[in-house]
Design an enzyme around this catalytic site. Structure first.
Site, mmCIF file in Angstrom:
data_model
loop_
_atom_site.group_PDB
_atom_site.id
_atom_site.type_symbol
_atom_site.label_atom_id
_atom_site.label_comp_id
_atom_site.label_asym_id
_atom_site.label_seq_id
_atom_site.Cartn_x
_atom_site.Cartn_y
_atom_site.Cartn_z
ATOM 1 N N PRO A 244 0.816 -1.213 0.000
ATOM 2 C CA PRO A 244 0.000 0.000 0.000
ATOM 3 C C PRO A 244 0.853 1.269 0.000
ATOM 4 O O PRO A 244 1.809 1.377 0.757
ATOM 5 C CB PRO A 244 -0.811 -0.118 1.286
ATOM 6 C CG PRO A 244 -0.108 -1.107 2.135
ATOM 7 C CD PRO A 244 0.669 -1.997 1.231
ATOM 8 N N GLU A 245 0.527 2.182 -0.870
ATOM 9 C CA GLU A 245 1.133 3.508 -0.856
ATOM 10 C C GLU A 245 0.060 4.497 -0.402
ATOM 11 O O GLU A 245 -1.049 4.102 -0.064
ATOM 12 C CB GLU A 245 1.668 3.855 -2.251
ATOM 13 C CG GLU A 245 2.902 3.050 -2.621
ATOM 14 C CD GLU A 245 3.746 3.726 -3.713
ATOM 15 O OE1 GLU A 245 3.596 4.939 -3.924
ATOM 16 O OE2 GLU A 245 4.537 3.023 -4.352
ATOM 17 N N HIS B 281 -4.117 -15.121 11.041
ATOM 18 C CA HIS B 281 -3.255 -13.934 11.204
ATOM 19 C C HIS B 281 -4.032 -12.679 11.591
ATOM 20 O O HIS B 281 -3.655 -11.578 11.239
ATOM 21 C CB HIS B 281 -2.434 -13.663 9.936
ATOM 22 C CG HIS B 281 -1.761 -14.881 9.380
ATOM 23 N ND1 HIS B 281 -0.715 -15.492 10.040
ATOM 24 C CD2 HIS B 281 -2.000 -15.606 8.264
ATOM 25 C CE1 HIS B 281 -0.339 -16.549 9.337
ATOM 26 N NE2 HIS B 281 -1.101 -16.646 8.265
ATOM 27 N N ARG C 196 2.235 -11.269 7.240
ATOM 28 C CA ARG C 196 3.694 -11.157 7.316
ATOM 29 C C ARG C 196 4.188 -10.302 8.479
ATOM 30 O O ARG C 196 5.398 -10.181 8.690
ATOM 31 C CB ARG C 196 4.245 -10.642 5.995
ATOM 32 C CG ARG C 196 4.148 -11.749 4.950
ATOM 33 C CD ARG C 196 4.465 -11.271 3.559
ATOM 34 N NE ARG C 196 3.798 -12.117 2.598
ATOM 35 C CZ ARG C 196 4.429 -13.003 1.832
ATOM 36 N NH1 ARG C 196 5.715 -13.128 1.896
ATOM 37 N NH2 ARG C 196 3.741 -13.768 1.014
ATOM 38 N N ARG D 102 20.014 19.976 -1.291
ATOM 39 C CA ARG D 102 20.125 18.509 -1.181
ATOM 40 C C ARG D 102 20.867 17.939 -2.377
ATOM 41 O O ARG D 102 20.490 18.175 -3.512
ATOM 42 C CB ARG D 102 18.739 17.866 -1.086
ATOM 43 C CG ARG D 102 18.081 18.246 0.172
ATOM 44 C CD ARG D 102 17.046 17.256 0.634
ATOM 45 N NE ARG D 102 16.626 17.717 1.935
ATOM 46 C CZ ARG D 102 17.032 17.169 3.080
ATOM 47 N NH1 ARG D 102 17.803 16.106 3.079
ATOM 48 N NH2 ARG D 102 16.644 17.677 4.217
#
Ligand SMILES: [Zn+2]
Length: 292
Positions: A25-26, A120, A139, A173
């Site tokens: 997921p983003e 889970h 996981r 940067r």
């Protein structure tokens, strides 16, 4: 301040490698899930809490999570960076927050109590509306915690950051702009897919030094980033029930990508083959013609 550690470390865990990046997921997926959960649970009270006590999952002790959440009223569920935040009013009338980081395989499900509990399942919240809010994570890269201080996340919010603040983030940067976009302490919530897509739409090569980009380029980049994220959120809105209501493991929706994961395929604009390089340990895709 509770810091939620980023759990996306592909290659660190052998199990993680077999799970492809597109499934993680983003920001848009997390926003879709947060909105979907909000619609289903806000205004309700948490009657009871059960936890699995798996140590990796709980950033706050499970007993503390259970005691904070029990009898709490859920005011709102929203996204901050890639974290789902539930704003709570406790029975003491104090406020607190329940923080859910999905990691790679974490899911939040709003289920009928009769629906079999999936394997889970690490936390089950029984709600006053009659449903259960379940956190399932095979996981175990996901993290649950509670906080009494307002969680603001590690960096700035990419959808709402003003232009001048966006430009200032990258000043001086020397890192490649792709790496700077993934740096969660600058902008939070931007992952590999949308960093590649935004750089493509802005016409900027991912290896360019962040501090050397012009004002015009950074202006284009901010616009492109907001555009790809908002488009993905729009797309996800229609399929939210696949994530929140279903107990099966559904893949996340995918945009019609322009460069991400399209190595060797023709650019959708100019037909040049999309190239793949590695920056900051992450696969990076770009068009050598459209991006300067
Ligand atoms: Zn091109």
């Amino acid at each position: 301040m509770v810091a939620v550690t980023s759990t996306r470390q592909p290659g660190v865990n052998p199990l993680a490698r077999s799970y492809t990046q597109k499934d993680m997921p983003e920001l848009p997926e997390v926003e879709t899930i947060a909105n979907g959960v909000h619609q289903r649970v806000h205004g309700q009270t948490i009657l009871s809490v059960e936890t699995s006590n798996k140590p990796q999952t709980f950033k706050s002790p499970p007993a503390e999570i259970a005691s904070t959440l029990t009898r709490a009223h859920i005011d709102r569920v929203r996204r901050v960076g890639k974290t789902i935040v539930a704003d709570l009013t406790l029975s003491s009338k104090k406020t607190a927050q329940f923080l859910i980081h999905l990691g790679m395989t974490g899911r939040l499900l709003v289920s009928d109590p009769e629906t079999p509990v999936p394997p889970h399942t690490h936390a089950t919240l029984t709600l006053s509306g009659g449903k259960e809010l379940r956190f399932v994570d095979p996981r175990r890269f996901g993290r649950l915690s509670v906080s009494t201080e307002a969680y603001e996340g590690p960096g700035k919010e990419p959808l709402t950051i003003p232009l001048e603040d966006f430009i200032a983030l990258f000043r001086g940067r020397k890192t490649p702009i792709k790496a700077a976009l993934l740096n969660q302490s600058l902008l939070h919530g931007v992952g590999n897919i949308y960093a590649d897509e935004a750089l493509h739409h802005a016409g900027i090569r991912p290896r360019r030094h962040a501090g050397r980009l012009t004002r015009d380029e950074l202006t284009r980049l901010r616009t492109a980033l907001k555009k790809v994220l908002k488009k993905a959120i729009q797309l996800g809105g229609s399929s939210v029930s696949d994530y929140v209501d279903a107990d099966g493991v559904a893949g996340f929706f995918q945009l019609h990508h322009f460069v991400y994961s399209r190595t060797g395929q023709p650019c959708r604009t100019c037909k040049t083959q999309i190239e793949r390089i590695v920056i900051a340990g992450r696969s990076t895709h770009f068009c050598p013609t459209c991006q300067k």
